[in-house]
Structure formats: C-alpha cells, structure tokens
Design an enzyme around this catalytic site. Sequence first.
Site, short mmCIF file in Angstrom:
data_model
loop_
_atom_site.label_atom_id
_atom_site.label_comp_id
_atom_site.label_asym_id
_atom_site.label_seq_id
_atom_site.Cartn_x
_atom_site.Cartn_y
_atom_site.Cartn_z
N GLY A 22 120.71 61.43 55.27
CA GLY A 22 121.19 61.70 56.54
C GLY A 22 122.12 60.99 56.55
N SER B 296 94.67 78.14 55.48
CA SER B 296 94.88 77.44 56.82
C SER B 296 94.02 77.10 57.34
CB SER B 296 96.83 78.13 57.45
OG SER B 296 97.32 78.81 56.22
N GLU C 64 126.63 65.31 44.39
CA GLU C 64 125.25 66.97 44.42
C GLU C 64 126.28 67.72 44.72
OE1 GLU C 64 122.32 65.91 46.96
OE2 GLU C 64 121.44 67.94 46.65
N LYS D 199 72.70 82.02 65.99
CA LYS D 199 73.02 82.79 64.94
C LYS D 199 73.07 82.17 63.73
CE LYS D 199 74.89 87.94 64.93
NZ LYS D 199 75.36 88.54 65.19
N GLU E 188 109.41 58.07 57.82
CA GLU E 188 108.35 59.21 57.77
C GLU E 188 107.23 58.81 57.27
OE1 GLU E 188 111.36 59.91 56.71
OE2 GLU E 188 111.12 62.07 56.04
N GLN F 7 79.54 84.00 57.65
CA GLN F 7 77.71 84.28 57.44
C GLN F 7 78.40 84.90 55.79
OE1 GLN F 7 75.42 87.42 58.33
NE2 GLN F 7 76.09 86.80 60.57
N CYS G 132 117.76 59.31 54.46
CA CYS G 132 118.33 59.51 52.62
C CYS G 132 119.71 60.70 53.17
CB CYS G 132 116.93 60.72 52.15
SG CYS G 132 117.00 60.57 50.81
N ILE H 149 92.92 68.33 58.35
CA ILE H 149 92.74 67.78 59.45
C ILE H 149 90.93 68.20 59.64
CG2 ILE H 149 93.03 67.82 61.71
CD1 ILE H 149 95.40 67.59 60.28
N HIS I 157 112.70 56.82 53.43
CA HIS I 157 112.22 57.60 54.04
C HIS I 157 111.00 57.52 55.28
CE1 HIS I 157 113.74 61.88 52.46
NE2 HIS I 157 113.73 61.55 51.61
N LYS J 76 91.48 72.58 56.29
CA LYS J 76 90.71 72.07 56.25
C LYS J 76 91.11 70.59 56.06
CE LYS J 76 90.33 73.84 52.69
NZ LYS J 76 90.90 74.75 51.60
N1 GLN Z 1 119.83 65.23 48.15
C1 GLN Z 1 120.35 63.92 48.25
C2 GLN Z 1 119.76 63.18 47.13
O1 GLN Z 1 119.16 63.75 46.14
C3 GLN Z 1 118.98 63.50 49.75
C4 GLN Z 1 117.85 63.40 49.05
C5 GLN Z 1 116.52 62.77 50.36
O2 GLN Z 1 117.23 63.42 51.41
N2 GLN Z 1 115.37 63.32 50.22
O3 GLN Z 1 119.75 62.15 46.63
#
Ligand code: GLN
Length: 541
Positions: free
Chosen positions: A383, A18, A405, A226, A518, A195, A381, A23, A516, A21
């Site tokens: 969400g 941690s 699910e 040093k 992100e 060292q 996802c 970054i 996703h 490395k």
């Molecule tokens: N659990 C849900 C699925 O498998 C959503 C997965 C997720 O949010 N990455 O479809």
Amino acid sequence: MQNHNTRYIFVTGGVLSSLGKGITSSSIATLLKHSGFEVSILKIDPYINLDPGTMSPLEHGEVFVTQDGAETDLDIGHYERFLNKSLEKKNNFTTGQIYLSVIEKERRGEYLGKTIQIVPHIVDEIKHRIKSVGEGSDFLVVELGGTVGDMEGMPYLEAMREMKHELGNERVLSIHVTLVPYIKTAEELKTKPTQHSVQELRRIGISPQIIVARSEKPLSKELKRKIALSCDVADDSVIVAEDAKSIYQVPLNFLQEDILTPIARNLSLPPLKPNMQEWDLLVKKIISPTKSVKIGFVGKYLSLKESYKSLTEALIHAGANLDAKVEIEWIDSENLTSNSSILQDLDGILIPGGFGERGVEGKILAIQYAREHNIPFLGICLGMQLSIIEFARNVLGIKEATSSEFDSKTSYPFIYMIEDFIDQEGQKQIRTHTSPLGGTMRLGEYECNLKENSLLQKAYNNQKTIKERHRHRYEANPKYRSMLEEKGLIISGESNGLIEAIELANHPWFVAVQFHPEFTSRLQNPNPVILEFVKQSLKKC
Ligand code: GLN
C-alpha cells in the site's frame, strides 16, 4: 531464568478441524495470565513444511511475522493479541523442523551410530522443544494442530503421554476440544462424535481431564453429564463453548463456564481469580458500540479473508478502544475502475500488503481517489509502495513509474530491489536470489525514526523512534526522493537510509508505511497508527 515447575496444558482437537482450538488455547492462556501467572503458549503444526512462509494463502491463511522475524502460523497472531505480549520463532514449530534437526544431529554423529526412530528420537526432540519453550513460565499452553487420529499427530500425542508420565498429573493437563453437532432433522445435539474422539485419545494412552464442547446451541445439564460419564471426566469438566459474538468474548464465556475450577483442581492449585474487568469493558464495546465507521478495504484475496486476519483484528481493536464499530467494505481491486461509485461513501480507505501484479491498478485508482478527495488513507507495505507510484504517475507526471516487482526492466523503478540492507542486529545482509521464490525478505522488527511533527509521529504519541515488523522484498527507491518531496510528499519514517513511511502535505490524513503495523496490535493495546487512522475516519463520518 529457569523455572522447574512449569505446568503444561495440552490442547488437542477432535472430530474435525476449524473448531477454534487457537481461540480456545488463547482464551485459557488469557485467563491464567489475568490470574497473575507468567504464561507462554506454543503452536505445533504437524505438517512437513518448515514454516508457512512459502505456503499459498489458499493453503494457509495469513503468515504471521514475529518480532524476531519468523514466518509463523496465524494462531501465533491470536496468541499475541490475547496475551498482549510478543512471542518468538520458538513459539511455533512444525514436523519439518523436528525432522530437520534430528537429521542434522544424525549427520553430525550425535546419536553415536544408533538407528534413528520415531520413538525415541523424534519424540525426544519434540519433548525437548516443548520444555525449552516452557522454561521460565508458570504455564505453557501447547496447542497441537490437526485432529486426533491424524497420522502426522501421533508422535506429538506420544510426547504428551510421556511428559505426563515423567512430570506427573500436577504438571501436565490435557484438554480436548470437540464438536457437539446439532442435527436439524432430529432437533438434537449429538455427543457420539465426542465419545469417539475421546476413545481414540484413550487408545493411545491419553485421558483428557477437560472436554471443551463446541456447539451452536446450549447443552443441557443431562447432556453435559452424559459427556462426562462417557468420556470419564468430572461433571464440572465439560465446558460448553457456544458460538460467540466476538472471539474476545470466549475467555469470558469460559470463565462463566467455570473452566478454572477443574484446571486448578487437576493441577493442585488454589482457586484462581482472574481480573477480567478491563477485558470485559472492551468486549462490551465490540459487541454494542455507540458509533460506527465505514472503511474501504481494497484487497485482492477477498475470498480469503483469513489472509488479512491480523489487519481485520487490528481494526476491531481500534474500534473497541474508540467505542466504534468498524464496518469493513470489502472492495476487490480487480473490479475497480476510474468511475467506480463504490469509493464514494467511505469514511476511510485502507490498502493492505500484497504480492504480485494482479489487482495493482485498481489499488492505485483507490489511492488516487483518497488523495484527491481528502479521504483518510492508510497504506500498508504494498500500500505504501503503490502510494509512491500513484504520486509519481499523477503528481510528477511520470506515467511509466512502477515497481521492479511488476516490471523488472522498467526505466522508472520507484520501488526496487536493493542488493543489501542492514538487519535487526545491525549486520549487513546481502539479498541472495537463490530462493525459488526470488530474493530474501526483510522480515521481523526494525527501528524506524519518525519525522518531527509528522502525522505518524503524532499517531505514535510523539515518540522519536518506533519498532514495527516487516515482510517484503522491495523498497522505495531513494533516487527519486527529492523529486517526490518537492511536490509535497513527506518522508515521515526512515531507518538506515530506507524509506519506511510517507505522508502528504496537502491532505488531512494520508499515511502509508512500509512495515505491517497490524502485527503488533492487541485488544488491550491497539496499534497507534491503525487507531489514529480509524479515529481520523470517524471524524469524517
Ligand atoms: N510485494 C511487495 C514486496 O515484496 C510488498 C509486500 C507486502 O505488502 N507485504 O516488497
């Protein structure tokens, strides 16, 4: 294209894990990229698992998904965010993968009956993989996971040593990241661990040329000298990496510490002059923004914020590009009840991805709150799946609506497991149920066609088709599509008959996506839908 002059920069870590490395490696790669070079980067994970896809977030933090559908280490996410480019499956490998391919070759008789050993066979496989990732780039930065001295790391250090022997000093550079701890009682910074860890490296034939010393306090000139003397590096090759306000500041700090001078000298390159102007501006906006916005982040792994790394970074990117601080209000979905006051003063509500039933009801309550109170909302996802369930329950009045699910025998599978789907290459994929974790994930980048004039299309600058990455098993059930649409749910993204995004007709900005977003957000190129979500939330405050 083959480039026979790829230079390799190995980044190892000492003292403890941690240390950043990832970054450090990303920052060095960024400075080289901004100096005009073609740079690639590789993370080696010395554990035996084939990939982190089936590892618990407790063990591993986030699983980052590449565009070609690999489940990789979260450091690959940092690399993409810093380098502003997409990497591939090959940019991350594990000891498990190395052994698997050596054993497969052995089974195929490719070693002609020889005894298979760590040296040369495992080490040769490692060198071969490293070189093939480096092909076509001016530089390959190789981050070796773990800490020097770990048993698992030995074959990699040997591979590194051999590569230096084969390619020479001008093409292989070794950078060692260590910790210089501050001992409060003695009021002193201590260099002994550094060292020792360099001694350990030298024992196996590697002399690092640059030391990156992580420290919570600045190091005096004497202390740097040093370290240089005891670790046998040049005086200008001890780079201090003091704790930074933002990870994106680290390349700028390295530049100030003049890390490029010893890098260029060791690799016999002319002086390097990176252009970091745009980067510098964005970092200033992260550190001292003029506005602020409060986003409710409703998740269930809140003690494990690392498992939402890409999303929290994407919010930082959006904030930097809007000159706003994105304050995250972490909300544990398991504690949410219908009279929770915590949702009241939020500017936006975000429901990230997730697996399993725990915490789902709280997330549905937060979605209902955002829908009924006109709060800007982004569902990702799981969400999106829960947004459909919330709408079915509270607008269509189907209280039993759920996902298979959570209840495999439900009569109202608004979210279900489909038998087959068309993959990225246009091939039909049958979901197998052979995996102990049940079913095949839809992984990696897929095209998504956007609905004309939808909020999502506006967010993506009126593009007709976008590409985003997926990681999920379940899908929205098209059987209920017309029922949902009749009551004002808009399907704003589709691909090959799959529902990829929804929004609401009677709401200022309610968007949920099956992918996703992100995973494709970068500091210099924030993800459009996350950027728009933050922009809309800013309007509210
Ligand atoms: N659990 C849900 C699925 O498998 C959503 C997965 C997720 O949010 N990455 O479809």
